[in-house]
Design a protein around this motif. Sequence first.
Motif, PDB file in Angstrom:
ATOM      1  N   MET A  92      -9.942   9.967 -12.613  1.00 49.32           N
ATOM      2  CA  MET A  92      -9.611   8.538 -12.593  1.00 49.32           C
ATOM      3  C   MET A  92      -9.774   7.933 -11.203  1.00 49.32           C
ATOM      4  N   GLY A  93     -10.050   8.775 -10.216  1.00 48.26           N
ATOM      5  CA  GLY A  93     -10.221   8.266  -8.856  1.00 48.26           C
ATOM      6  C   GLY A  93      -8.961   8.395  -8.016  1.00 48.26           C
ATOM      7  N   PHE A  94      -7.930   9.038  -8.615  1.00 46.88           N
ATOM      8  CA  PHE A  94      -6.720   9.347  -7.833  1.00 46.88           C
ATOM      9  C   PHE A  94      -6.848  10.770  -7.304  1.00 46.88           C
ATOM     10  N   ASP A 128     -15.132   4.767  -5.398  1.00 48.33           N
ATOM     11  CA  ASP A 128     -14.562   5.149  -6.685  1.00 48.33           C
ATOM     12  C   ASP A 128     -13.231   5.876  -6.506  1.00 48.33           C
ATOM     13  N   LEU A 129     -12.786   5.966  -5.253  1.00 44.76           N
ATOM     14  CA  LEU A 129     -11.495   6.595  -4.967  1.00 44.76           C
ATOM     15  C   LEU A 129     -10.460   5.494  -4.776  1.00 44.76           C
ATOM     16  N   LEU A 130      -9.445   5.503  -5.614  1.00 37.42           N
ATOM     17  CA  LEU A 130      -8.524   4.369  -5.640  1.00 37.42           C
ATOM     18  C   LEU A 130      -7.688   4.244  -4.369  1.00 37.42           C
ATOM     19  N   SER A 131      -7.277   5.381  -3.809  1.00 38.40           N
ATOM     20  CA  SER A 131      -6.495   5.314  -2.577  1.00 38.40           C
ATOM     21  C   SER A 131      -7.341   4.825  -1.408  1.00 38.40           C
ATOM     22  N   ASP A 132      -8.626   5.097  -1.467  1.00 41.62           N
ATOM     23  CA  ASP A 132      -9.543   4.607  -0.439  1.00 41.62           C
ATOM     24  C   ASP A 132      -9.599   3.079  -0.500  1.00 41.62           C
ATOM     25  N   ALA A 164      -7.238  12.096  -4.302  1.00 41.36           N
ATOM     26  CA  ALA A 164      -8.247  12.416  -3.296  1.00 41.36           C
ATOM     27  C   ALA A 164      -7.597  12.908  -1.999  1.00 41.36           C
ATOM     28  N   HIS A 194     -10.843   1.789 -15.669  1.00 39.05           N
ATOM     29  CA  HIS A 194      -9.542   1.848 -16.344  1.00 39.05           C
ATOM     30  C   HIS A 194      -8.555   0.830 -15.753  1.00 39.05           C
ATOM     31  N   MET A 213      -7.317   1.174  -1.850  1.00 38.12           N
ATOM     32  CA  MET A 213      -5.965   0.724  -1.495  1.00 38.12           C
ATOM     33  C   MET A 213      -5.815   0.617   0.022  1.00 38.12           C
ATOM     34  N   MET A 231      -5.413  11.228  -0.237  1.00 38.35           N
ATOM     35  CA  MET A 231      -5.312  10.106   0.714  1.00 38.35           C
ATOM     36  C   MET A 231      -3.980   9.370   0.588  1.00 38.35           C
ATOM     37  N   GLY A 232      -3.179   9.757  -0.393  1.00 34.93           N
ATOM     38  CA  GLY A 232      -1.942   9.027  -0.675  1.00 34.93           C
ATOM     39  C   GLY A 232      -0.934   9.102   0.464  1.00 34.93           C
ATOM     40  N   GLN A 261     -15.399   3.122 -11.838  1.00 40.30           N
ATOM     41  CA  GLN A 261     -14.135   3.276 -12.568  1.00 40.30           C
ATOM     42  C   GLN A 261     -13.886   2.027 -13.401  1.00 40.30           C
ATOM     43  N   ASN A 272      -2.166   7.459   3.608  1.00 36.83           N
ATOM     44  CA  ASN A 272      -2.058   5.997   3.450  1.00 36.83           C
ATOM     45  C   ASN A 272      -0.626   5.520   3.678  1.00 36.83           C
ATOM     46  N   VAL A 314       0.841  -1.203   0.000  1.00 35.38           N
ATOM     47  CA  VAL A 314       0.000   0.000   0.000  1.00 35.38           C
ATOM     48  C   VAL A 314       0.876   1.254   0.000  1.00 35.38           C
ATOM     49  N   GLU A 326       1.298   4.013  -3.256  1.00 38.47           N
ATOM     50  CA  GLU A 326       0.960   5.437  -3.160  1.00 38.47           C
ATOM     51  C   GLU A 326       2.137   6.311  -3.580  1.00 38.47           C
TER      52      GLU A 326
END
Lengths: 137, 117
Positions: free
Chosen positions: A101-103, B32-36, A105, B53, B38, A107-108, B51, A111, A41, A45
């Motif tokens: 794309m859902g990146f 839909d949040l990838l880090s969430d 946010a 992709h 993860m 949260m990286g 999503q 995390n 994880v 990130e």
Amino acid sequence: MKFEFDIADGDFAKAGTSSSQVKHILKQLNVDTKIIKKTTVAIYEAEVNVVAHAVGGGKLLADINLERIVVEVADLGPGIADIPQAMVEGFSTASPEVISMGFGAGMGLPNMRKNADKLEIISGVDEGTRVVITNYI
Amino acid sequence: MKVKDVVEKLNLTVFGGEAGLDREIKGGYVSDLLSDVMGSTDEGTLWVTLQSHRNVVGIAALKDLAGVIIVKGFVPNTETLEDSDREGVPLLGTSMETFEVAGLLYRMLADDAELPG
């Protein structure tokens, strides 16, 4: 044991490739599953941040021994102006395209902090960024 | 409950990753949040998202998820399908919206898996 991987900037299709390879190596070394999971994880990130922000790509260096895993992810990108601010959950400077794309946010980095025993971030504006993730085995 | 049971009961499209259809589902997650995803999922989770992709498969593989259900009729591209086949991550599709598919899934898994609450 040391391993080195290149990370291409802007290439989301390949984002996660280095993390996947490190995960594979850790599995082969029979590292505890929990440690593999958290390390994966954290480095994913870091890898995504290079893809999303760095110009000129970056490198991932993994150094593994019987006691710990140290993964350094370094790039020559724009750097982080205010590290404490960047660590705040929800703070992001990602582009709308990356966000769609859902990146991005915000949260990286949180995390990474949650999944690293030790996290060092060395960065400055126009100086690139170096993230060092240490997990003890 | 296995991934293939959910495919059958919810009449899902199998886009790719058929090799993983026998995986046991241990829980579900909607985001839909990838880090969430993860940061919050564990092995065996069935992930519901809009999503579609390549990074979706990348994350599902890294986290050893049971599979991914793509909602609202979104269709993944060829590269994403190839990734799911190579990784053996079932990539599933439905025309249902997230709320509906999550509700049905929750009911199906309630007696079968470890779910929060």
